[in-house]
Write a protein that holds these residues in place. Structure first.
Motif, PDB file in Angstrom:
ATOM      1  N   GLU A  55       4.950   2.116  -0.664  1.00  9.79           N
ATOM      2  CA  GLU A  55       5.084   2.095  -2.119  1.00  9.79           C
ATOM      3  C   GLU A  55       3.975   1.272  -2.767  1.00  9.79           C
ATOM      4  O   GLU A  55       3.380   1.681  -3.775  1.00  9.79           O
ATOM      5  CB  GLU A  55       6.445   1.515  -2.489  1.00  9.79           C
ATOM      6  N   HIS A  58       0.409   2.627  -3.778  1.00 22.17           N
ATOM      7  CA  HIS A  58       0.228   3.422  -4.995  1.00 22.17           C
ATOM      8  C   HIS A  58       0.186   2.567  -6.258  1.00 22.17           C
ATOM      9  O   HIS A  58      -0.133   3.078  -7.331  1.00 22.17           O
ATOM     10  CB  HIS A  58       1.361   4.450  -5.110  1.00 22.17           C
ATOM     11  N   LYS A 104       0.940   3.232 -13.009  1.00 24.68           N
ATOM     12  CA  LYS A 104       2.381   3.449 -12.847  1.00 24.68           C
ATOM     13  C   LYS A 104       2.919   2.472 -11.803  1.00 24.68           C
ATOM     14  O   LYS A 104       2.385   2.400 -10.701  1.00 24.68           O
ATOM     15  CB  LYS A 104       2.659   4.897 -12.434  1.00 24.68           C
ATOM     16  N   PRO A 106       6.459   1.031  -9.788  1.00 23.53           N
ATOM     17  CA  PRO A 106       7.848   1.395  -9.481  1.00 23.53           C
ATOM     18  C   PRO A 106       8.855   0.394 -10.030  1.00 23.53           C
ATOM     19  O   PRO A 106       8.545  -0.792 -10.200  1.00 23.53           O
ATOM     20  CB  PRO A 106       7.876   1.422  -7.945  1.00 23.53           C
ATOM     21  N   HIS A 108      12.464  -1.501  -9.355  1.00 23.31           N
ATOM     22  CA  HIS A 108      13.412  -1.877  -8.306  1.00 23.31           C
ATOM     23  C   HIS A 108      14.718  -2.321  -8.982  1.00 23.31           C
ATOM     24  O   HIS A 108      14.737  -3.320  -9.698  1.00 23.31           O
ATOM     25  CB  HIS A 108      12.852  -3.009  -7.453  1.00 23.31           C
ATOM     26  N   THR A 130      12.212   5.910 -12.704  1.00 26.25           N
ATOM     27  CA  THR A 130      12.007   5.216 -11.421  1.00 26.25           C
ATOM     28  C   THR A 130      10.678   4.476 -11.407  1.00 26.25           C
ATOM     29  O   THR A 130      10.397   3.717 -10.479  1.00 26.25           O
ATOM     30  CB  THR A 130      12.040   6.212 -10.248  1.00 26.25           C
ATOM     31  N   GLU A 131       9.843   4.701 -12.438  1.00 29.05           N
ATOM     32  CA  GLU A 131       8.561   4.008 -12.565  1.00 29.05           C
ATOM     33  C   GLU A 131       8.166   3.965 -14.027  1.00 29.05           C
ATOM     34  O   GLU A 131       8.660   4.749 -14.843  1.00 29.05           O
ATOM     35  CB  GLU A 131       7.473   4.701 -11.733  1.00 29.05           C
ATOM     36  N   PHE A 144       5.852  -4.169  -8.459  1.00 29.55           N
ATOM     37  CA  PHE A 144       7.034  -3.485  -8.979  1.00 29.55           C
ATOM     38  C   PHE A 144       7.625  -4.320 -10.101  1.00 29.55           C
ATOM     39  O   PHE A 144       7.260  -5.492 -10.287  1.00 29.55           O
ATOM     40  CB  PHE A 144       8.079  -3.246  -7.875  1.00 29.55           C
TER      41      PHE A 144
END
Length: 207
Positions: A55, A58, A104, A106, A108, A130-131, A144
């Protein structure tokens, strides 16, 4: 998390050269942006395939090593084979530490199980996003963003404006005035039907 990627300069161009490159276990790619000219590169396929599953890969500033020279980059695009587990091409963008980037990141989610809407009302968390796209300097880019649902009640919605952001990080949608929904707790029909049935049974019968 610091992630390093090793690459070599690529001199041969064209579909045929890219096909031969992939046949030898390599992935064609390119670095662009900044004050330097775009540079065609080649990377180890297995290493890239593994890193793409991470994850953080990215949503992090990456260190790209090209024949001994290091550059700070962002992963901007990945082309995958339609049905094979095969990476076809990757694009990296050079990072200017003094310029804000859009990325972008993510989300959590935490404390879902003990949110009042779940624990006491039997609701289910609906993840709307989700992001999120954030704007910040490279040094402030978070891996995140944590979304705490500990106070979320059934039938209520958490919005972008409710999120606690790291320092110097902005959400692009909020800058434009778009306070999107992030998560909500909904009551399943089965639970509602059960409650309605229970209420009916509790009603006194007329004689």
């Amino acid at each position: 998390m610091k992630i390093e990627v090793n690459a070599d300069k690529r001199t041969l161009q064209g579909k045929g050269a890219s096909r031969r490159l992939r046949g030898s276990g390599k992935v064609p790619g390119i670095i662009y942006g900044g004050d330097s000219e775009p540079q065609s590169i080649e990377l180890d396929h297995n290493d890239m395939f593994y890193k793409l599953k991470m994850e953080a890969f990215h949503a992090s500033i990456l260190t790209l090593k090209v024949e001994g020279s290091k550059e700070q980059v962002l992963l901007r695009d990945v082309q995958m084979h339609p049905y094979k587990q095969l990476v076809l091409h990757v694009d990296f963008q050079r990072v200017d530490q003094k310029k804000k980037i859009h990325m972008k990141v993510p989300l959590h989610f935490i404390n879902e199980e003990i949110a009042p809407g779940v624990k006491t009302a039997g609701g289910i968390v609906s993840h709307v996003l989700t992001e999120v796209d954030v704007s910040c300097l490279p040094k402030d880019l978070p891996e995140f963003i944590t979304v705490d649902l500990i106070d979320l009640e059934a039938g209520h919605t958490l919005h972008l404006s409710d999120l606690v952001l790291p320092e110097n990080v902005e959400i692009s949608a909020l800058i434009k005035g778009d306070d999107q929904a992030v998560a909500a707790i909904v009551i399943p029909r089965a639970v509602l039907s059960g409650e309605a049935a229970a209420e009916t049974e509790e009603e006194p019968t007329e004689e």
